[in-house]
Design a protein around this motif. Structure first.
Motif, PDB file in Angstrom:
ATOM      1  N   LEU A 109     -23.936 -21.193  37.795  1.00 47.24           N
ATOM      2  CA  LEU A 109     -23.850 -21.280  39.194  1.00 47.24           C
ATOM      3  C   LEU A 109     -22.718 -21.780  39.677  1.00 47.24           C
ATOM      4  N   ARG A 110     -22.046 -22.717  39.068  1.00 47.67           N
ATOM      5  CA  ARG A 110     -20.645 -23.209  39.567  1.00 47.67           C
ATOM      6  C   ARG A 110     -19.873 -22.207  39.232  1.00 47.67           C
ATOM      7  N   ALA A 111     -19.726 -21.312  38.014  1.00 49.80           N
ATOM      8  CA  ALA A 111     -18.843 -20.210  37.775  1.00 49.80           C
ATOM      9  C   ALA A 111     -19.135 -19.098  38.640  1.00 49.80           C
ATOM     10  N   GLY A 112     -19.803 -19.015  39.626  1.00 46.91           N
ATOM     11  CA  GLY A 112     -20.349 -17.823  40.431  1.00 46.91           C
ATOM     12  C   GLY A 112     -21.310 -16.901  39.690  1.00 46.91           C
ATOM     13  N   MET A 113     -21.955 -17.350  38.753  1.00 45.60           N
ATOM     14  CA  MET A 113     -23.054 -16.427  38.163  1.00 45.60           C
ATOM     15  C   MET A 113     -24.525 -17.063  38.515  1.00 45.60           C
ATOM     16  N   THR A 114     -25.074 -16.399  39.544  1.00 42.85           N
ATOM     17  CA  THR A 114     -26.449 -16.785  40.051  1.00 42.85           C
ATOM     18  C   THR A 114     -27.413 -16.331  39.252  1.00 42.85           C
ATOM     19  N   SER A 115     -27.209 -15.201  38.049  1.00 47.02           N
ATOM     20  CA  SER A 115     -28.113 -14.776  37.247  1.00 47.02           C
ATOM     21  C   SER A 115     -27.435 -14.428  35.796  1.00 47.02           C
ATOM     22  N   SER A 116     -27.279 -15.597  35.229  1.00 45.59           N
ATOM     23  CA  SER A 116     -26.409 -15.715  34.029  1.00 45.59           C
ATOM     24  C   SER A 116     -27.037 -14.848  32.917  1.00 45.59           C
TER      25      SER A 116
END
Length: 145
Positions: free
Chosen positions: A33-40
């Protein structure tokens, strides 16, 4: 492997062989989420156990109740296995529902980390099924209940 890594390795259209669902705690979800991925793990049905997570991503199912109840419900549906990704606190909460352990062991001592199971002392027997060793010293050990 996370969805962006699948793309990097040319596995975007490769069907899931073992899992179609992932369940993780908020602490495991947060770095993506911190890296901008809401759905890893967009290629899997995703469940995040958290009482505080607020998300608008339709690919994320937030679990606010007992995670073991959620896993029991998921196991009652047809499909592939469920992957528990993450820390020892969630693993302890789900221990009665865990059917198989796949443990990756690296010959590297870091000095600290997240315990495999972070909860009350609760001896539970798993039987060794297989060990796969690599030239690097990495071993993947599989155990079943």
């Amino acid at each position: 492997m996370p969805t962006p890594a699948r793309a990097a390795f040319g596995l975007t259209d490769t069907p899931n062989r073992h899992f179609d669902t992932v369940i993780m705690g908020h602490g495991t979800y947060e770095p993506g989420l911190r890296a901008g991925m809401t759905s890893s793990y967009a290629h899997l049905e995703q469940y995040v156990v958290s009482t505080t997570l607020q998300t608008t991503d339709p690919g994320i199912n937030v679990v606010r109740e007992d995670p073991a109840d959620t896993v029991r419900k998921l196991k009652s549906h047809p499909g592939k296995d469920i992957w528990l990704a993450g820390g020892g606190k969630l693993a302890s909460a789900l221990l009665p529902e865990i059917d198989q352990l796949v443990i990756k062991r690296n010959p590297l001592v870091i000095g600290s980390g997240i315990p495999l199971f972070a909860g009350p002392f609760n001896p539970t027997t798993f039987l060794p099924v297989s060990t796969r060793s690599f030239d690097s010293g990495l071993r993947i050990e599989t155990y079943t209940r």
